[in-house]
Design a protein around this motif. Structure first.
Motif, mmCIF file in Angstrom:
data_model
loop_
_atom_site.group_PDB
_atom_site.id
_atom_site.type_symbol
_atom_site.label_atom_id
_atom_site.label_comp_id
_atom_site.label_asym_id
_atom_site.label_seq_id
_atom_site.Cartn_x
_atom_site.Cartn_y
_atom_site.Cartn_z
ATOM 1 N N SER A 53 0.806 -1.118 -0.050
ATOM 2 C CA SER A 53 -0.011 0.387 0.025
ATOM 3 C C SER A 53 0.840 1.362 0.073
ATOM 4 O O SER A 53 2.121 1.294 0.128
ATOM 5 N N CYS A 54 0.303 2.417 -0.177
ATOM 6 C CA CYS A 54 1.054 3.633 -0.092
ATOM 7 C C CYS A 54 1.438 3.936 1.470
ATOM 8 O O CYS A 54 2.472 4.545 1.853
ATOM 9 N N THR A 55 0.513 3.307 2.451
ATOM 10 C CA THR A 55 0.947 3.669 3.879
ATOM 11 C C THR A 55 2.103 2.838 3.807
ATOM 12 O O THR A 55 3.127 3.599 4.949
ATOM 13 N N LEU A 58 5.247 4.649 2.304
ATOM 14 C CA LEU A 58 5.659 5.871 3.299
ATOM 15 C C LEU A 58 6.407 5.104 4.535
ATOM 16 O O LEU A 58 7.628 6.060 4.807
ATOM 17 N N SER A 79 -4.876 16.157 4.832
ATOM 18 C CA SER A 79 -4.499 14.879 4.034
ATOM 19 C C SER A 79 -5.203 13.690 4.638
ATOM 20 O O SER A 79 -6.070 13.838 5.571
ATOM 21 N N PHE A 80 -4.951 12.573 4.341
ATOM 22 C CA PHE A 80 -5.557 11.336 4.569
ATOM 23 C C PHE A 80 -4.573 11.158 5.832
ATOM 24 O O PHE A 80 -3.412 11.112 5.771
ATOM 25 N N ALA A 82 -3.254 8.600 6.740
ATOM 26 C CA ALA A 82 -2.202 7.471 6.688
ATOM 27 C C ALA A 82 -0.701 8.440 6.385
ATOM 28 O O ALA A 82 0.236 8.023 7.026
ATOM 29 N N THR A 83 -0.698 9.670 5.872
ATOM 30 C CA THR A 83 0.464 10.550 6.093
ATOM 31 C C THR A 83 1.236 10.570 7.344
ATOM 32 O O THR A 83 2.380 10.439 7.590
ATOM 33 N N VAL A 125 2.580 16.190 0.607
ATOM 34 C CA VAL A 125 1.632 15.679 -0.042
ATOM 35 C C VAL A 125 1.137 15.951 -1.604
ATOM 36 O O VAL A 125 0.848 17.326 -1.360
ATOM 37 N N GLN A 127 -1.381 16.564 -3.374
ATOM 38 C CA GLN A 127 -3.009 15.917 -2.956
ATOM 39 C C GLN A 127 -3.881 15.836 -4.017
ATOM 40 O O GLN A 127 -3.908 16.871 -4.788
ATOM 41 N N ASP A 151 4.398 11.838 -0.339
ATOM 42 C CA ASP A 151 3.110 11.072 -0.523
ATOM 43 C C ASP A 151 2.581 11.439 -1.739
ATOM 44 O O ASP A 151 1.930 12.927 -1.825
ATOM 45 N N ALA A 153 0.219 9.640 -3.203
ATOM 46 C CA ALA A 153 -0.649 8.549 -3.333
ATOM 47 C C ALA A 153 -1.732 8.615 -4.310
ATOM 48 O O ALA A 153 -1.938 7.887 -5.085
ATOM 49 N N LYS A 180 -7.717 5.294 -6.715
ATOM 50 C CA LYS A 180 -6.732 5.995 -7.279
ATOM 51 C C LYS A 180 -6.570 6.022 -8.762
ATOM 52 O O LYS A 180 -7.451 5.335 -9.308
ATOM 53 N N GLU A 186 -5.561 -3.277 -3.597
ATOM 54 C CA GLU A 186 -4.486 -2.419 -2.502
ATOM 55 C C GLU A 186 -3.381 -2.692 -3.184
ATOM 56 O O GLU A 186 -3.160 -3.673 -4.101
ATOM 57 N N GLY A 187 -2.515 -1.626 -3.020
ATOM 58 C CA GLY A 187 -1.035 -1.504 -3.523
ATOM 59 C C GLY A 187 -0.531 -0.259 -3.446
ATOM 60 O O GLY A 187 -1.033 0.606 -3.608
HETATM 61 C C1 LIG Z 1 -2.990 11.341 0.339
HETATM 62 C C2 LIG Z 1 -2.849 9.942 0.671
HETATM 63 N N1 LIG Z 1 -1.752 9.505 1.287
HETATM 64 C C3 LIG Z 1 -1.851 8.139 1.587
HETATM 65 C C4 LIG Z 1 -2.886 7.200 1.382
HETATM 66 C C5 LIG Z 1 -2.762 5.815 1.784
HETATM 67 O O1 LIG Z 1 -2.870 5.008 0.550
HETATM 68 P P1 LIG Z 1 -3.013 3.550 0.785
HETATM 69 O O2 LIG Z 1 -4.537 3.243 0.983
HETATM 70 O O3 LIG Z 1 -2.513 2.817 -0.401
HETATM 71 O O4 LIG Z 1 -2.424 2.936 2.062
HETATM 72 C C6 LIG Z 1 -4.037 7.808 0.670
HETATM 73 C C7 LIG Z 1 -5.154 6.984 0.429
HETATM 74 O O5 LIG Z 1 -6.405 7.281 0.398
HETATM 75 C C8 LIG Z 1 -4.064 9.009 0.343
HETATM 76 O O6 LIG Z 1 -5.143 9.699 -0.110
#
Ligand SMILES: Cc1ncc(COP(=O)(O)O)c(C=O)c1O
Length: 370
Positions: A53-55, A58, A79-80, A82-83, A125, A127, A151, A153, A180, A186-187
């Motif tokens: 995942s992007c999480t 990061l 942001s989301f 996860a950042t 980010v 965004q 980030d 994402a 996305k 997921e990825g």
């Molecule tokens: C700005 C941002 N960062 C990180 C993420 C996390 O991505 P992932 O769901 O692939 O972990 C998202 C997902 O919505 C996002 O919008």
């Protein structure tokens, strides 16, 4: 109902996934290597490393950048979650900096005053499809010896002065979740020109094993691997990667269609009072994961979102991380633009397959709600 997104994924992806299932090798393998090769080539990076995942991208990006417990990492709050979670995973503290009132991306002018002797990285980010001002941020980072872990994402395929995100910062992280630009369910992917960073992320994504499972399998002799440090299981499966390979074959078409829909919203919304279209600075190209508009009305964001839903249009919003219980502190940072953006912007549906009729309906509904 017009959803916030509809997947642009079909028979070809289904066949590619089924082929992997039939192949007998489901984990990180040849499809992952091919997905990485295609992404590296597309963004122009020396290395691409696929993760779950992007999480997790990061998280490993921050580890590879050498961020330690007790360090500070500068990031936006708009942001989301996860950042900021990724910063916590390495034991560091997110230092939230306000965003630019036009682009809603981190304001580079506010980064330097937030740097302390504990700062080790900046995490901007890009965004919702619009790149942050990464060139300006890289200059600040160079002046202070900091690493930039971006980030990106939602912004796969976006460009700054013609250059795709993926090499502008030291370490760039993309998401391929369902909402996305491209999806593998997921990825995530890390891209970088730094071979040392790529090697470290490759190692850490697979338990830090000294030899990969695939290499042990191919060796034709017994290899007893070792685990010199604590790693993670952040691998992507070959089923997901095979879907990514097919999606990469359509990336130009997908990005072009998202841009067309973004421009069409710009034109349609020009005629609606009380709504401001996203600002795209000269030299920056937006890929529109969604279409973020600012509301200029007495009605609350929640009222507008509820009325839109009643009219058959799903919307979403970006929030301020520092106001969420997990990140709220007695001494809150002063982020007026972030608070205003979190309160006054909503995301409209934008996806490949959104028809002109549906887009007209979204705009009509918004006009009625305002
Ligand atoms: C700005 C941002 N960062 C990180 C993420 C996390 O991505 P992932 O769901 O692939 O972990 C998202 C997902 O919505 C996002 O919008």
């Amino acid at each position: 109902m017009i959803p916030i997104t509809r997947l642009s994924i079909g028979e070809e992806e289904a066949r590619a996934a089924a082929d992997v299932v039939r192949s007998g090798w489901l984990m990180n393998g040849p499809q992952t290597a091919e997905f990485e090769r295609l992404v590296a080539e597309y963004v122009g990076a020396e290395h691409a490393v696929a993760v779950s995942s992007c999480t997790t991208a990061l998280h490993l990006g921050l580890v590879a950048a050498g961020v330690q417990p007790g360090d500070e990492v500068i990031c936006p709050s708009f942001s989301f979650i996860a950042t900021a979670n990724a910063i916590r995973y390495v034991g560091a503290t997110p230092v939230f900096v306000d965003v630019d009132p036009g682009t809603f991306n981190i304001d580079p002018e506010l980064i330097e005053p937030a740097i302390t002797e504990r700062t080790t990285a900046i995490l901007p980010v890009s965004q919702i499809g619009l790149p942050a001002d990464i060139p300006a941020i890289m200059k600040i980072a160079a002046r202070h010896g900091l690493t930039v872990v971006e980030d990106a994402a939602p912004s796969f395929g976006a460009t700054v002065h013609g250059q795709r995100l993926g090499t502008l910062s030291d370490i760039t992280c993309f998401s391929f979740d369902a909402r996305k630009i491209l999806t593998t369910g997921e990825g995530g992917m890390v891209t970088t020109d730094d071979g040392g960073v790529a090697d470290r992320i490759r190692l850490l994504r697979a338990h830090a094993a000294s030899v990969s499972t695939a290499d042990r399998d191919r060796a034709g002799r017994v290899i007893l691997e070792t685990y010199p440090e604590v790693g993670f299981n952040y691998k992507i499966t070959d089923i997901q990667a095979a879907i990514g390979v097919v999606q990469m074959g359509r990336v130009d078409e997908i990005v072009a269609e998202r841009r067309r829909l973004g421009r069409r919203y710009d034109l349609l919304l020009d005629r609606v009072d009380g709504v401001v279209a996203p600002l795209v600075p000269e030299g920056f190209e937006h890929v529109y994961q969604s279409y973020n508009v600012r509301l200029e009305t007495d009605r609350t964001q929640e009222q507008v979102m509820t009325d839109m839903l009643d009219l058959g249009v799903a919307t979403r919003r970006i929030f301020a991380i520092h106001t969420q219980p997990a990140f709220r502190r007695p001494e809150q940072p002063d982020l007026p633009v972030t608070l205003e953006a979190a309160d006054r912007t909503i995301l409209l549906p934008l996806f490949v397959g959104l028809t002109n009729d549906e887009q007209d309906q979204v705009v009509d509904a918004l006009g009625k709600c305002l």
